[in-house]
Design an enzyme around this catalytic site. Structure first.
Site, PDB file in Angstrom:
ATOM      1  N   ILE A  80       0.810  -1.225   0.000  1.00  0.00           N
ATOM      2  CA  ILE A  80       0.000   0.000   0.000  1.00  0.00           C
ATOM      3  C   ILE A  80       0.835   1.262   0.000  1.00  0.00           C
ATOM      4  CG2 ILE A  80      -1.994  -1.069   1.127  1.00  0.00           C
ATOM      5  CD1 ILE A  80      -1.045   0.208   3.756  1.00  0.00           C
ATOM      6  N   GLY A  81       2.148   1.158   0.103  1.00  0.00           N
ATOM      7  CA  GLY A  81       2.948   2.371   0.086  1.00  0.00           C
ATOM      8  C   GLY A  81       4.434   2.095   0.148  1.00  0.00           C
TER       9      GLY A  81
ATOM     10  N   GLY B 287       8.030   4.190   1.318  1.00  0.00           N
ATOM     11  CA  GLY B 287       8.600   5.378   1.941  1.00  0.00           C
ATOM     12  C   GLY B 287      10.101   5.377   1.861  1.00  0.00           C
TER      13      GLY B 287
ATOM     14  N   SER C  10      12.202   4.665   4.068  1.00  0.00           N
ATOM     15  CA  SER C  10      12.890   3.632   4.836  1.00  0.00           C
ATOM     16  C   SER C  10      12.316   2.242   4.618  1.00  0.00           C
ATOM     17  CB  SER C  10      12.834   3.973   6.333  1.00  0.00           C
ATOM     18  OG  SER C  10      11.500   4.089   6.762  1.00  0.00           O
ATOM     19  N   GLY C  11      11.408   2.079   3.656  1.00  0.00           N
ATOM     20  CA  GLY C  11      10.910   0.745   3.401  1.00  0.00           C
ATOM     21  C   GLY C  11       9.551   0.734   2.741  1.00  0.00           C
TER      22      GLY C  11
ATOM     23  N   LYS D 177       5.519  -2.426   8.160  1.00  0.00           N
ATOM     24  CA  LYS D 177       6.598  -1.701   7.492  1.00  0.00           C
ATOM     25  C   LYS D 177       7.807  -2.629   7.418  1.00  0.00           C
ATOM     26  CE  LYS D 177       7.858   2.562   8.677  1.00  0.00           C
ATOM     27  NZ  LYS D 177       8.580   3.621   9.432  1.00  0.00           N
TER      28      LYS D 177
ATOM     29  N   ASP E  14       9.950  14.845  12.352  1.00  0.00           N
ATOM     30  CA  ASP E  14       9.407  14.728  10.995  1.00  0.00           C
ATOM     31  C   ASP E  14       7.883  14.801  11.022  1.00  0.00           C
ATOM     32  OD1 ASP E  14       9.614  14.552   8.252  1.00  0.00           O
ATOM     33  OD2 ASP E  14       9.709  12.372   8.212  1.00  0.00           O
TER      34      ASP E  14
END
Length: 1023
Positions: free
Chosen positions: A695-696, A698, A700-701, A718, A829
């Protein structure tokens, strides 16, 4: 010979014996009272030093005692008190000062304090008190001199009984919900020195003439009080007045000449009213120190008599309709520190004496019609901080004296008629941070060396020539470099790519040639790259596709050749223009759609699969190619499909069996660490790490959505993995997230259920949030999302009540990690994509991979490198690694501005970030309502929306020390609407948003006290 003194009497000796016992007894009683008070307040952590083992409360930091050892003062501000004030506190018979400000005390006015008979100072400000102020408030101690009930929810009328507190010297009623008439009885307080009634919704009325009787009044603050009519003529009787602020009302008529006969007046604030007419010349009768009558509709010239105010330090006349020339005598004022007349209709030549006779710090004359040269002596006294003179008709050269002005931080001279070369010293002024001189006729070459902290250079639309020097590598702190439409030539030096802080690079419209640098790994912060309309040749470097934050790429109108690198498909670009080059081959699949239909024009060698792009179809061969018969092609295609189908079926069977065996073999190598009770095993997770569940992606993974069992529930996983071993960077992020989330228990922090690790892969398993991230709901309709998974309905589907609910939830989560975790945690962040929403739109903060813990609350902490996302990280983060929680406050302020405006953080208006755009909107006097997202703008909610906008401004202040804490942010947001804060999803016509609490105080006090470096001028934006 003198006689010896008589021996002490037995009674005196008995007194000496019993005195220590009396003191001990009194101390013991007061200790017991204070411990009882602490218990009734549910033992707040802030009062942990209050223990029964103490011999006396006088050693406690919150307690002040008299010489006799009795408790006289209690300073309990910001102690997280959430209960009502206990009546037992008045058992402290010597109590004279009670400060309970900045807590969460509920209920009505604490009438139990009537029994504190010796009270001199009472501060209940910034709490949750509500209801009417008691009509018998005069039952408070007759010796009361100071009372502050500002920043609460008191409503109704101010009771006339206040006028009977005859010893009052300070009365603060600001920021409540008072709605009645102004209280004439206040005029009976003959000892009153400080009166504040600002930010209340009184019924429209004139200032009571009785206020003119306050002979000792020094400070009068009635900002945004619904004042109408004229300023009373009898104000001339306020002989002690030093500070007058009547801004933000609807006062009419001229400024009365009698007002300026107040001999001791030091400050006048009359800005943002509907005052009209000319400034009276009788102002010269006053020995003024500071004049601020900005943001009105004042007309006519600036009076000549201003030049006679020898003690004047601040003159602010900006945002009016003043005309004519600046009197020459103003330039000779000996004490002038700040001069602001921007945005008027002023003409003529700027007086050449400016700065020669005074310690001038701020000189802001932008947006007028001045002509002639810039005064040459602005920095004669070595104090000048900023020169802001853009958008005029000024000509000549930049005075050479500015090049030796070591205090200068910003020069803004764009859009004028300046000529000549920039003095060499200007580039290397030690403290300069911004040089903005676009839109002139400057010439010469670029310097090899600039000031160490110069972060913004804007020189577009001039006549600079020559090559970009190789010494550009020393411009290490540069963030914005705009040099469009000049005469720069030669190749782009590879040294330019070493600038790791660069966010915006605009070199379009020059005469640059050669190939584009191929090694650009240092441009990790770059968001906008424009080199169009040059003569750049060669291929587009594949490394451009590795720039993680790049949003806008324009390389059009050059001589680029070769294929478009497939790596460009990794970028999430909002703007792409490669037209008018010599590119060939197929365009990347990610851009083969109508969203990029104008991105590749005038490249005859390019082809696309989508015919709507007006490019050659990739399946059509050129005229010289050999053609195969259609029957033969059909046969070959059919055979190929059959073979592929057979191979696919065989592969699926083999892969399925292999995966089953592999999972069984690998389960022994995986380690599961649980942080909550689980109803799944690692096998459930590992067997579903497939692309169909992705689903995504980023930094970092990858993130997967995985079903657990037959319950219909899901988890988010993740995966941090690089194919072999976890690299150092990702390993640190994994450890940070596990260490932090594994110990946190808060409903507004995403729940880490467990972690599963092996030698070459790490899995973090979270609770799944059905509505994904906030940024998808706010911005999906404004940009093409490139990613995985379903996209929600889009921007506009979040009503205002839901946005407010999200803001409160996220603020509570951030407040928890700042205030309730030991040691405190900095997220580093915070952004809308890291705020996740469940099915009921409850917000939770996620992605703690960059988070750091602090050694002590409020302490600065050294970060090894700048982290975060462009548009969100605080300005001090770009030049200092010594940071604290205020960097998260800044980022959250940007999120608030996103919620209220609907704009994205990093592209609010051209190259301007959302925070900069919002500040400019505010300081230019534009109505806040114009900044509110049209999708949710409604008159019923405007007060709440305005509150959130102002709070966003306060949080994004350039100075960390002036930003509120997250506890204060939560307090303010919850007051916007109690029903939303309690979790209700609907806001009907009865919506009753409380006026801004806290942030108006910050904005007003910061504007009034910061003199030069604040937000009511242009200097702050580049400092």
């Amino acid at each position: 010979m003198s006689k010896p003194p008589p021996p002490p009497s037995p009674a005196f000796l008995l007194f000496l014996v019993y005195l220590p016992l009396t003191v001990i007894s009194q101390s013991s009683d007061e200790l017991a009272i204070l411990l009882a008070v602490k218990r009734q307040w549910s033992n707040p952590e802030a009062l942990r030093s209050w223990t029964a083992t103490s011999s006396s409360p006088c050693g406690w930091p919150e307690v002040g005692c008299s010489d006799a050892g009795a408790v006289a003062e209690l300073h309990l501000s910001n102690m997280n008190i959430t209960s009502e004030t206990p009546s037992i506190i008045c058992g402290l018979k010597s109590l004279s000062t009670l400060n309970l400000s900045w807590n969460f005390i509920p209920g009505q006015f604490p009438t139990a304090l009537y029994n504190c008979s010796n009270l001199h100072v009472l501060d209940l400000s910034q709490n949750c008190l509500s209801g009417p102020v008691p009509t018998d408030i005069d039952r408070l101690s007759s010796s009361l001199q100071y009372i502050d009930i500002g920043g609460n929810n008191f409503s109704g009328d101010i009771p006339p009984a206040i006028g009977r507190l005859s010893n009052l010297q300070t009365l603060y009623l600001y920021m409540n919900e008072f709605e009645g008439a102004f209280l004439a009885e206040i005029g009976e307080l003959s000892n009153l020195e400080f009166l504040s009634m600002a930010f209340n919704s009184f019924a429209p009325a004139a200032i009571p003439e009785e206020f003119g009787k306050l002979q000792k009044l020094k400070f009068l603050w009635m900002k945004e009080c619904n004042l109408v009519g004229k300023i009373p003529a009898n104000f001339s009787g306020l002989a002690a007045l030093e500070h007058l602020d009547l801004s933000g009302n609807t006062l009419t008529g001229p400024i009365p000449s009698g007002l300026f006969s107040l001999k001791n007046l030091s400050y006048v604030y009359l800005f943002h009213n509907n005052l009209s007419g000319e400034i009276p010349s009788s102002i010269a009768a006053l020995n003024l120190v500071e004049i601020d009558i900005s943001m009105n509709n004042l007309t006519g010239p600036i009076p000549e008599d201003f030049g006679n105010l020898r003690d004047l330090t601040v003159l602010s006349l900006y945002m009016n309709r003043l005309s004519g020339e600046i009197p020459a005598s103003i330039g000779s004022l000996p004490s002038l520190v700040s001069f602001k007349v921007f945005t008027n209709n002023l003409t003529g030549v700027l007086p050449p004496e400016f700065g020669q006779h005074s310690p001038l710090e701020g000189f802001e004359v932008a947006n007028n019609r001045f002509s002639g040269e810039l005064p040459k002596n602005l920095c004669s006294n070595g104090a000048l901080i900023g020169v802001v003179a853009f958008s005029n008709n000024l000509s000549g050269e930049i005075p050479a004296s500015l090049g030796s002005c070591e205090t200068l931080r910003t020069i803004q001279l764009y859009d004028n008629n300046f000529t000549g070369k920039v003095p060499p010293g200007v580039w290397t002024i030690p403290n300069i941070k911004s040089l903005m001189i676009s839109g002139n006729s400057f010439s010469g070459s670029l310097p090899a060396k600039i000031a160490w902290n110069l972060s913004r250079i804007e020189i577009s639309n001039n006549r600079f020539s020559g090559q970009i020097p190789a010494g550009v590598s020393s411009w290490s702190n540069l963030m914005v470099f705009e040099a469009s439409n000049n005469l720069l030539s030669g190749s782009i030096p590879g040294e330019l790519t070493w600038l790791s802080h660069l966010t915006t690079l605009s070199l379009d419209g020059n005469q640059l040639s050669g190939e584009f640098p191929t090694t650009i790994v240092s441009w990790r912060s770059l968001t906008s790259l424009n080199v169009s309309r040059n003569k750049i040749s060669g291929p587009i470097p594949a490394a451009v596709g590795s720039l993680p934050d790049l949003l806008s790429l324009d390389m059009s109108n050059n001589q680029l050749s070769g294929e478009i690198p497939a790596e460009l498909g990794n970028l999430s670009l909002t703007t792409l223009n490669l037209s008018s080059n010599k590119l060939s081959g197929r365009i990347p699949n990610q851009y083969d759609n109508l969203a990029y239909e104008t991105s590749f024009l005038n490249n005859p060698g390019l082809c696309a699969g989508n015919p709507a792009l007006n490019l050659r179809n990739c399946s059509i061969r050129g005229p010289n190619s050999s053609h195969l018969s259609s029957k033969y092609l059909a046969l070959v295609l059919a055979l190929a499909l059959a073979v592929l189908f057979a191979i696919a079926i065989s592969t699926l069977v083999i892969v399925r069996d292999y995966r089953r065996r592999k999972i069984r073999q690998d389960l022994a190598t995986w380690k599961l660490t649980s942080f909550h009770r689980l109803d799944f095993t690692e096998a459930n997770i590992l067997s579903n790490l497939t692309d169909c569940n992705l689903i995504g992606c980023g930094g970092s993974g990858k993130v997967y959505k995985i079903s657990i069992g037959d319950s219909g529930e899901f988890v988010a996983v993740k995966r941090i993995w690089n194919g072999r071993k976890l690299d150092s960077k990702h390993g640190k992020e994994f450890l940070a997230e596990v260490e932090i989330l594994g110990t946190i228990r808060h409903s507004n922090i995403v729940k880490l259920l467990c972690c599963i690790s092996s030698d070459d892969s790490k899995l973090l398993v979270y609770e799944y949030k059905e509505n994904e991230s906030l940024d998808r709901w706010l911005h999906q309709s404004k940009r093409k999302l490139i990613g995985f998974g379903s996209i929600p309905m889009g921007r506009g589907s979040l009503d205002w009540a839901t946005r407010l609910k999200v803001a409160i939830g996220a603020a509570q989560g951030l407040c928890y990690i700042h205030c309730d975790c030991s040691p405190p945690i900095i997220h580093r962040d915070i952004k809308s994509s890291n705020i996740l929403l469940d099915s009921k739109f409850n917000a939770a903060i996620a992605d703690f991979g960059l988070a750091k813990t602090l050694a002590g609350h409020g302490d600065a902490h050294t970060m090894s490198a700048v982290a975060g996302s462009f548009g969100y990280f605080a300005p001090e983060y770009a030049y200092s690694t010594r940071v604290n929680e205020k960097i998260d406050v800044y980022s959250f302020g940007v999120v608030l501005l996103e919620l209220v405006t609907g704009k994205e953080a990093n592209c609010a208006d051209g190259n301007t970030s959302l925070a900069e755009w919002a500040w400019q909107h505010f300081t230019q006097g534009k109505p806040i309502v114009e900044a509110i997202d049209e999708e949710v703008r409604h008159e019923c909610y405007l007060e709440s929306m305005t509150t959130m906008f102002k709070l966003g401004l306060v949080c994004t202040n350039s100075s960390p020390s002036t930003r509120p804490s997250m506890k204060e942010v939560v307090h303010i947001l919850q007051r916007c609407n109690p029903s939303v804060a309690a979790g209700k999803n609907k806001v009907g016509p009865e919506f009753d948003a409380t006026p801004l609490l806290g942030s108006s105080t910050y904005l007003s006090s910061y504007r009034n006290s910061r003199k030069l470096s604040g937000t009511d001028g242009y200097i702050a934006y580049s400092v």
